[in-house]
Motif scaffolding. Structure first.
Motif, PDB file in Angstrom:
ATOM      1  N   THR A   1      -2.899 -10.494  -9.994  1.00 36.75           N
ATOM      2  CA  THR A   1      -3.932  -9.899  -9.295  1.00 36.75           C
ATOM      3  C   THR A   1      -5.341  -9.803  -9.971  1.00 36.75           C
ATOM      4  OG1 THR A   1      -3.007  -7.509  -9.974  1.00 36.75           O
ATOM      5  CG2 THR A   1      -2.101  -8.481  -7.764  1.00 36.75           C
ATOM      6  N   SER A   2      -5.310 -10.036 -11.316  1.00 34.19           N
ATOM      7  CA  SER A   2      -6.618  -9.696 -11.971  1.00 34.19           C
ATOM      8  C   SER A   2      -6.737 -10.708 -13.110  1.00 34.19           C
ATOM      9  CB  SER A   2      -6.894  -8.354 -12.435  1.00 34.19           C
ATOM     10  OG  SER A   2      -5.835  -7.903 -13.197  1.00 34.19           O
ATOM     11  N   GLY A   3      -7.960 -11.160 -13.510  1.00 32.25           N
ATOM     12  CA  GLY A   3      -7.942 -11.945 -14.724  1.00 32.25           C
ATOM     13  C   GLY A   3      -7.570 -11.242 -15.816  1.00 32.25           C
ATOM     14  N   PHE A   4      -7.490 -12.181 -17.156  1.00 30.74           N
ATOM     15  CA  PHE A   4      -7.178 -11.475 -18.295  1.00 30.74           C
ATOM     16  C   PHE A   4      -8.345 -10.721 -18.859  1.00 30.74           C
ATOM     17  CE2 PHE A   4      -9.597 -15.102 -19.707  1.00 30.74           C
ATOM     18  CZ  PHE A   4     -10.094 -14.724 -20.892  1.00 30.74           C
ATOM     19  N   TRP A   5      -9.495 -11.052 -18.527  1.00 29.91           N
ATOM     20  CA  TRP A   5     -10.451 -10.235 -18.939  1.00 29.91           C
ATOM     21  C   TRP A   5     -10.742  -8.821 -18.524  1.00 29.91           C
ATOM     22  CZ3 TRP A   5     -10.723 -14.339 -15.982  1.00 29.91           C
ATOM     23  CH2 TRP A   5     -11.167 -14.281 -14.743  1.00 29.91           C
ATOM     24  N   GLN A   6     -10.099  -8.621 -17.833  1.00 29.00           N
ATOM     25  CA  GLN A   6      -9.735  -7.146 -17.038  1.00 29.00           C
ATOM     26  C   GLN A   6      -8.763  -6.407 -17.523  1.00 29.00           C
ATOM     27  OE1 GLN A   6      -9.901  -8.854 -12.822  1.00 29.00           O
ATOM     28  NE2 GLN A   6     -11.650  -7.697 -12.357  1.00 29.00           N
ATOM     29  N   ALA A   7      -8.005  -6.953 -18.307  1.00 27.81           N
ATOM     30  CA  ALA A   7      -6.896  -6.207 -18.886  1.00 27.81           C
ATOM     31  C   ALA A   7      -7.205  -5.194 -19.979  1.00 27.81           C
ATOM     32  CB  ALA A   7      -5.806  -7.302 -19.442  1.00 27.81           C
ATOM     33  N   TYR A   8      -8.262  -5.436 -20.513  1.00 27.54           N
ATOM     34  CA  TYR A   8      -8.761  -4.280 -21.730  1.00 27.54           C
ATOM     35  C   TYR A   8      -9.705  -3.197 -21.002  1.00 27.54           C
ATOM     36  CZ  TYR A   8      -7.274  -8.088 -24.383  1.00 27.54           C
ATOM     37  OH  TYR A   8      -6.518  -9.049 -24.913  1.00 27.54           O
ATOM     38  N   THR A   9      -9.767  -3.281 -19.694  1.00 23.42           N
ATOM     39  CA  THR A   9     -10.687  -1.918 -19.226  1.00 23.42           C
ATOM     40  C   THR A   9      -9.917  -1.415 -18.019  1.00 23.42           C
ATOM     41  OG1 THR A   9     -11.994  -3.565 -17.712  1.00 23.42           O
ATOM     42  CG2 THR A   9     -12.957  -3.054 -19.827  1.00 23.42           C
ATOM     43  N   PRO A  10      -9.840  -0.290 -17.429  1.00 20.20           N
ATOM     44  CA  PRO A  10      -9.548   0.474 -16.476  1.00 20.20           C
ATOM     45  C   PRO A  10      -9.576  -0.253 -15.368  1.00 20.20           C
ATOM     46  CG  PRO A  10     -10.412   2.097 -17.800  1.00 20.20           C
ATOM     47  CD  PRO A  10     -11.102   0.751 -18.266  1.00 20.20           C
ATOM     48  N   THR A  11      -8.743  -0.527 -14.474  1.00 21.64           N
ATOM     49  CA  THR A  11      -8.781  -1.470 -13.136  1.00 21.64           C
ATOM     50  C   THR A  11      -8.178  -0.766 -11.944  1.00 21.64           C
ATOM     51  OG1 THR A  11      -8.608  -3.286 -14.587  1.00 21.64           O
ATOM     52  CG2 THR A  11      -8.301  -3.573 -12.090  1.00 21.64           C
ATOM     53  N   GLU A  12      -8.957  -0.580 -10.863  1.00 23.98           N
ATOM     54  CA  GLU A  12      -8.301  -0.090  -9.680  1.00 23.98           C
ATOM     55  C   GLU A  12      -7.296  -1.081  -8.916  1.00 23.98           C
ATOM     56  OE1 GLU A  12     -10.006   2.746  -5.813  1.00 23.98           O
ATOM     57  OE2 GLU A  12     -11.187   1.081  -6.923  1.00 23.98           O
ATOM     58  N   LEU A  13      -5.904  -0.497  -8.953  1.00 25.18           N
ATOM     59  CA  LEU A  13      -4.912  -1.223  -8.334  1.00 25.18           C
ATOM     60  C   LEU A  13      -4.092  -0.228  -7.274  1.00 25.18           C
ATOM     61  CD1 LEU A  13      -3.593  -3.078 -11.303  1.00 25.18           C
ATOM     62  CD2 LEU A  13      -4.877  -3.933  -9.645  1.00 25.18           C
ATOM     63  N   GLY A  14      -3.745  -0.941  -6.563  1.00 24.27           N
ATOM     64  CA  GLY A  14      -2.987  -0.278  -5.455  1.00 24.27           C
ATOM     65  C   GLY A  14      -1.436  -0.139  -5.801  1.00 24.27           C
ATOM     66  N   HIS A  15      -0.666   1.108  -5.517  1.00 26.97           N
ATOM     67  CA  HIS A  15       0.709   1.279  -5.907  1.00 26.97           C
ATOM     68  C   HIS A  15       1.477   1.870  -4.535  1.00 26.97           C
ATOM     69  CE1 HIS A  15       0.326  -0.609  -9.811  1.00 26.97           C
ATOM     70  NE2 HIS A  15      -0.802   0.210  -9.967  1.00 26.97           N
ATOM     71  N   ARG A  16       2.689   1.837  -4.675  1.00 24.55           N
ATOM     72  CA  ARG A  16       3.255   2.719  -3.497  1.00 24.55           C
ATOM     73  C   ARG A  16       4.251   3.438  -4.190  1.00 24.55           C
ATOM     74  NH1 ARG A  16       6.128  -0.305   1.708  1.00 24.55           N
ATOM     75  NH2 ARG A  16       4.044  -0.340   2.258  1.00 24.55           N
ATOM     76  N   PHE A  17       4.184   4.837  -3.730  1.00 27.39           N
ATOM     77  CA  PHE A  17       5.059   5.736  -4.280  1.00 27.39           C
ATOM     78  C   PHE A  17       5.929   6.521  -3.134  1.00 27.39           C
ATOM     79  CE2 PHE A  17       1.917   8.656  -3.437  1.00 27.39           C
ATOM     80  CZ  PHE A  17       2.236   9.799  -3.491  1.00 27.39           C
ATOM     81  N   SER A  18       7.201   7.065  -3.485  1.00 31.28           N
ATOM     82  CA  SER A  18       7.958   7.735  -2.437  1.00 31.28           C
ATOM     83  C   SER A  18       7.895   9.295  -2.944  1.00 31.28           C
ATOM     84  CB  SER A  18       9.298   7.557  -2.454  1.00 31.28           C
ATOM     85  OG  SER A  18      10.105   8.438  -1.541  1.00 31.28           O
ATOM     86  N   THR A  19       7.553  10.188  -1.915  1.00 38.01           N
ATOM     87  CA  THR A  19       7.266  11.574  -2.451  1.00 38.01           C
ATOM     88  C   THR A  19       8.710  12.239  -3.024  1.00 38.01           C
ATOM     89  OG1 THR A  19       8.002  12.383  -0.028  1.00 38.01           O
ATOM     90  CG2 THR A  19       5.731  11.826  -0.559  1.00 38.01           C
ATOM     91  N   HIS A  20       9.637  11.940  -2.480  1.00 41.06           N
ATOM     92  CA  HIS A  20      11.007  12.409  -3.087  1.00 41.06           C
ATOM     93  C   HIS A  20      12.103  11.528  -2.956  1.00 41.06           C
ATOM     94  CE1 HIS A  20      10.958  14.174   0.987  1.00 41.06           C
ATOM     95  NE2 HIS A  20      11.925  14.028   0.864  1.00 41.06           N
ATOM     96  N   ASN A  21      13.106  11.940  -3.439  1.00 43.55           N
ATOM     97  CA  ASN A  21      14.468  11.330  -3.305  1.00 43.55           C
ATOM     98  C   ASN A  21      15.041  11.521  -1.822  1.00 43.55           C
ATOM     99  OD1 ASN A  21      14.066  10.091  -5.650  1.00 43.55           O
ATOM    100  ND2 ASN A  21      15.147  11.672  -6.830  1.00 43.55           N
ATOM    101  N   LYS A  22      15.915  10.700  -1.504  1.00 49.11           N
ATOM    102  CA  LYS A  22      16.532  10.888   0.058  1.00 49.11           C
ATOM    103  C   LYS A  22      17.712  11.975  -0.501  1.00 49.11           C
ATOM    104  CE  LYS A  22      16.197   6.358   2.012  1.00 49.11           C
ATOM    105  NZ  LYS A  22      16.844   5.237   2.761  1.00 49.11           N
ATOM    106  N   GLY A  23      18.219  12.647   0.666  1.00 51.40           N
ATOM    107  CA  GLY A  23      19.083  13.652   0.647  1.00 51.40           C
ATOM    108  C   GLY A  23      18.824  15.075  -0.261  1.00 51.40           C
ATOM    109  N   SER A  24      17.400  15.267  -0.573  1.00 49.09           N
ATOM    110  CA  SER A  24      16.904  16.433  -1.284  1.00 49.09           C
ATOM    111  C   SER A  24      16.984  17.505   0.011  1.00 49.09           C
ATOM    112  CB  SER A  24      15.305  16.330  -1.498  1.00 49.09           C
ATOM    113  OG  SER A  24      15.384  15.315  -2.541  1.00 49.09           O
TER     114      SER A  24
END
Length: 407
Positions: free
Chosen positions: A38-61
């Protein structure tokens, strides 16, 4: 002054051209697969804005009114490496809201919600901050299904060695190729140096008929293209293998288990080929160095009763270490990185392929997995770099062999 500046600029340009690709390979090999795509090697040494997906909690809570958590902890829950860190910039809100233009109807809304703004998630108020802490509040105790949210993270640089572990320990082909390369390279470096050292001493200090003409012939072999010699070399090895197969079938009972066939492409064929191709340059380098050693030193040894072998082993070899080391670097780098000779002369069995051939085949094995391809490339480069750095103090002295009296 201008000439010196031009030299410095040229040298800096050469260093830049050689160093940057290595840094790019090393950087990409230490990044995750997603980051490398998703990004070039030159961007690896500085903060980069990337998207991620997370789940609020586990099933069966259990039911709750207030749920507190941390987005980064949820993202890193199943990660053994490449742990994410940084600041949360926004969350992508997707949901149906009342349509202000059409009462009683709803529209699908998509927008980026910044930290500190309340979101309506499954009937509860969801709020988060830049550090990733979030609170999900309901008017009464409830057990909602986990909600998957798209979060955008100003991600800090993260590196790991997973690609090297996968390449070296989970893919046996790479390990076998490394071993095969060492099996080929070490003898193919030592053998020509040994032969060339004896030959160089003979050309420099021994008198025999046709010495100068023979030296001219040896040096002239350096102009013969390697590719031109492939056909006769292959025919020679095929003839030897055919003769050895017949001899094996005549002297043993190998026909019973079908083991009479002697391969024409082996490690030994690579040793012989690399020795033959490397000898002219080796003899030329070492002869030019040895002939410049002080004559008085050798004459003193002869007066003391030393023979040629004693002079060679006790005087010439210790004094010729710079030239020997210089050629060792050339020969090692050439054999280690060789592809074409190994491809046509070397063994074709998958477990015996040398590293350059294995690296070429990984273009199809790993396809678009750049981090794994680059990890393999870095591994193939590390060994020559170590050899060069360990012997670099002799390198310049060896290159200047014979240009100054006394070496």
């Amino acid at each position: 002054m201008l000439t010196r500046s031009l030299k410095h600029i040229t040298l800096a340009l050469i260093v830049f051209i050689w160093v940057v690709p290595f840094i790019a390979l090393l950087t990409t090999s230490m990044r995750s697969e997603v980051a490398s795509k998703t990004s070039g090697f030159w961007q690896a040494y500085t903060p980069t804005e990337l998207g991620h997906r997370f789940s609020t909690h586990n099933k069966g809570s259990d039911a709750f009114m207030v749920l507190e958590g941390n987005i980064l902890e949820r993202l890193n829950k199943d990660r053994e490496s490449y742990q994410l860190s940084g600041s949360i910039t926004s969350i992508l809100f997707k949901g149906r809201v009342p349509d202000p233009e059409n009462p009683g109807k709803t529209i699908l809304l998509r927008r980026l919600v910044p930290p500190g703004e309340v979101m309506d998630v499954r009937g509860g108020e969801f709020i988060f901050d830049e550090a990733g802490d979030f609170t999900w509040t309901f008017p009464e105790a409830t057990a909602p299904k986990p909600k998957n949210l798209e979060v955008f993270l100003n991600q800090d640089p993260v590196f790991g060695a997973d690609a090297f572990v996968e390449v070296l320990f989970e893919n046996k082909n790479v390990t076998n190729a490394l071993i095969s390369s060492f099996i080929v390279t070490i003898p193919a470096t030592i053998i020509p140096i040994t032969i060339a050292a004896f030959a160089a001493y003979a050309f420099a200090w021994m008198r025999f008929p046709g010495r100068d003409w023979l030296f001219v012939v040896v040096v002239s072999l350096m102009v013969v293209p390697t590719q031109l010699a492939f056909l006769p070399v292959l025919q020679g090895f095929s003839g030897i293998a055919s003769w050895a197969t017949q001899l094996n079938s005549w002297m043993t009972d190998c026909e019973l288990d079908g083991t009479c066939q002697v391969a024409s492409k082996t490690f030994a064929s690579l040793w012989i080929t690399h020795t033959a191709f490397g000898l002219p340059l080796a003899i030329y380098l070492l002869r030019n160095y040895i002939v410049g050693l002080p004559r008085e030193l050798l004459e003193s040894a002869r007066i003391d009763g030393a023979n040629h072998l004693q002079i060679f082993t006790k005087l010439i070899v210790p004094l010729s270490v710079p030239a020997l080391a210089s050629f060792s670097i050339f020969q090692f780098l050439w054999v280690w990185n060789d592809l074409i000779v190994a491809l046509y002369i070397g063994p074709a069995d998958a477990s015996d392929l040398v590293f350059p051939i294995r690296l070429q085949k990984q273009l199809g094995t790993f396809q678009d997995q750049l981090h794994l391809l680059n990890a393999s490339a870095v591994i193939s480069m590390i060994v020559p770099v170590i050899v060069f750095l360990s012997m670099q103090r002799y390198f310049i002295r060896g290159l200047l062999a014979g240009s100054v009296k006394g070496g």
